[in-house]
Design an enzyme around this catalytic site. Structure first.
Site: not given
Ligand code: BES
Ligand code: ZN
Ligand code: ZN
Length: 499
Positions: A261, A273, A344, A346, A348
């Site tokens: 990724k 975010k 967010d 994204e 996956r």
């Molecule tokens: N890039 C983030 C995950 C992440 C969180 C990486 C903290 C590094 C540190 C990912 O794209 C994300 O935002 N995931 C969300 C998914 C949710 C909105 C379904 C999450 O894990 O909260």
């Molecule tokens: Zn991400």
């Molecule tokens: Zn994200």
């Protein structure tokens, strides 16, 4: 700490380093370094604990100008991996003392063990530690900062096996350090196109093949996830393919595939975010950076006798009137349709493209994907273990053993049809984020499983907790850890050797 580390060469060092196990006197070989017994005397004092991290400075009357006694921890259960942390403590001390040339004599203590580990493994772990400790990122310091002076460190070792290990370790650390430099590069520089340029540069330097599909061309290949996630950004998304091929190999040999990724920035998109959670999202490319680091190590050190293909899904998750929306439905190249419920989630979506591609186009022997996929894995495992999902015994053994050997540890979490059910959509096949927050990291893995062909060994590694640290940790300084570069390279070495 240092500008670089090199092993061996002409000349002799006036500074030596010996080891001491926890709660013990020096072993006879290490003590013999100083016939006047200053070192032995120092090692008997209360502050000479022998714990990993302890470093004592001794000034003998004759011979070496100075001797450092480093703690090796418990004799019982000693593992070479401890030497990575020993190297961290040593490097900090040497840097403070402005020493640029040392002779390492830790093999003396190691051979005193009842069942000594291989000297080359010990040298390798120490070399990795010294190499990791020599990473820094001063590129963006400007006129208003006095950058500390750094100089090259030369390390000598008279034991051949240990010295070879040191060289290997330093070379392996170079892959992790490449990963860290890419990770650290800010998103206004490290765009998807810039990442592709770095891959082309790596390919030129290490004789890999590199190809890139960018912008609208992604749609010609049905790479709809990468295109859709990246469409709001003026920095075009792209898909990068790197290939390592051993010199003598059958045409039909199946490659090992690494998938990363590589979100050069994750603003969350329209599901933006909030509350400071955007800060640090330049590191949402760290799965891809780890894959690039692993390819460096594969091409320069491991050189396995199977082909290795790296696939990077590069995009910036941004916001504009062209941004993809919650409610959009995307059709993937394997025919699976996805209803977007949260922009967010994204990672996956871009990973799905690369996994489909891997299964359809690469005829893979096995796949490992690495991604900063979920915040949930940080909650579950913190900064200690990455999450691992892998139901293939051989591949899982390779990844878990590689985790133990490299110190980039993984903890298994489950795949189960019940989690796949959670991802069902009322209007398409699946959603990218289920309405319930339960089991979030597992939901991510379940989503990805819709894009992997049954029967192909596949490991998913969620590195969102372990890719960066805030405090010094062993040989690492605050910032990117390079997690995954050594893990993936070592897992491939083990997988290839297990055939
Ligand atoms: N890039 C983030 C995950 C992440 C969180 C990486 C903290 C590094 C540190 C990912 O794209 C994300 O935002 N995931 C969300 C998914 C949710 C909105 C379904 C999450 O894990 O909260
Ligand atoms: Zn991400
Ligand atoms: Zn994200």
């Amino acid at each position: 700490m240092f500008e670089s580390v090199s092993i061996g060469g002409r000349g002799t060092a006036s500074v030596a380093v010996i080891g001491q196990f926890k709660g013990e006197d020096l072993d006879p070989r290490s003590a013999a370094i100083d016939p006047d017994a200053y070192a032995e005397f120092a090692a008997g004092q209360n502050d000479a604990t022998g714990e990993v991290g302890s470093v004592l400075s001794v000034f003998p009357a004759d011979g070496y100008e100075r001797v450092f006694i480093v703690g090796l921890g418990d004799r019982e259960g000693f593992k070479p991996g401890a030497l990575r942390n020993v190297a961290g403590a040593l490097a900090r001390t040497l840097a403070r003392a402005m020493i640029d040339d040392v002779e390492l004599r830790l093999h003396d203590a190691v051979v005193s063990l009842n069942d000594p580990p291989s000297k080359s493994d010990c040298g390798r772990a120490l070399g990795e530690g010294l190499g990791l400790a020599s990473w820094n990122y001063d590129e963006l310091r400007g006129e208003a900062t006095d950058v500390p002076e750094r100089w090259p460190l030369t390390v000598r070792c008279e034991d051949e096996a240990f010295e070879d290990g040191l060289k290997t370790g330093v070379a392996i650390a170079a892959g992790s350090n490449l990963c860290r430099t890419l990770s650290q590069t800010p998103p206004n520089i490290a765009t998807p196109e810039w990442i592709a340029e770095q891959c082309k540069k790596l390919a030129r330097e290490t004789r890999l093949k590199c190809s890139v599909i960018s912008g609208d061309k992604l749609l010609d290949e049905d790479l709809t996830g990468i295109f859709t996630v990246g469409q709001a950004s003026e920095n075009e998304p792209c898909f990068v393919r790197l290939e390592y091929r051993p010199t003598r190999i059958a045409r039909s040999a199946k490659p090992f595939v690494l998938v990363g990724k590589t979100m050069t920035y994750d603003s969350g998109g329209l599901s933006i975010k909030v509350g400071g959670s955007m800060r640090g999202m330049k590191r949402d490319k760290d799965g891809g950076c780890a894959v690039i680091g692993a390819m460096h190590t594969i091409a320069t050190v491991i050189k396995p006798d199977i082909p290795v293909v790296a696939l990077l899904s590069c995009a910036e998750n941004s916001i504009s009137d062209e941004a993809y929306r919650p409610d959009d439905v995307i059709t993937f190249r394997n025919g699976v349709t996805v209803e977007v419920t949260n922009t967010d989630a994204e990672g996956r979506l871009v990973m799905a493209d690369a996994l489909c591609w891997a299964c359809e186009k690469e005829n893979p022997a096995a796949i490992i994907d690495m991604a900063t996929l979920t915040g949930g894995v940080v909650v579950a495992l913190g900064k200690v273990f990455a999450g691992l999902w892998c139901d293939d015994d051989k591949l899982r053994a390779a990844v878990e053993e590689a985790g133990q050997a490299t110190g980039e540890r993984v903890w298994r979490l489950p795949h189960d049809p019940a989690y796949r059910e959670m991802m069902r959509s009322p209007i398409a096949d699946i959603v990218n984020s289920a309405p319930v927050r339960e089991a979030h990291p597992i939901q991510g893995a379940a989503f990805l499983s819709y894009f992997c062909e049954e029967g192909i060994p596949w490991a998913h590694v969620d590195i969102a907790g372990v890719h960066a640290i805030e405090k010094d940790q062993g040989p690492l300084i605050p910032g990117p850890t390079g997690f995954g570069a050594r893990l993936a390279a070592e897992a491939i070495a083990r997988f290839a050797a297990a055939d």
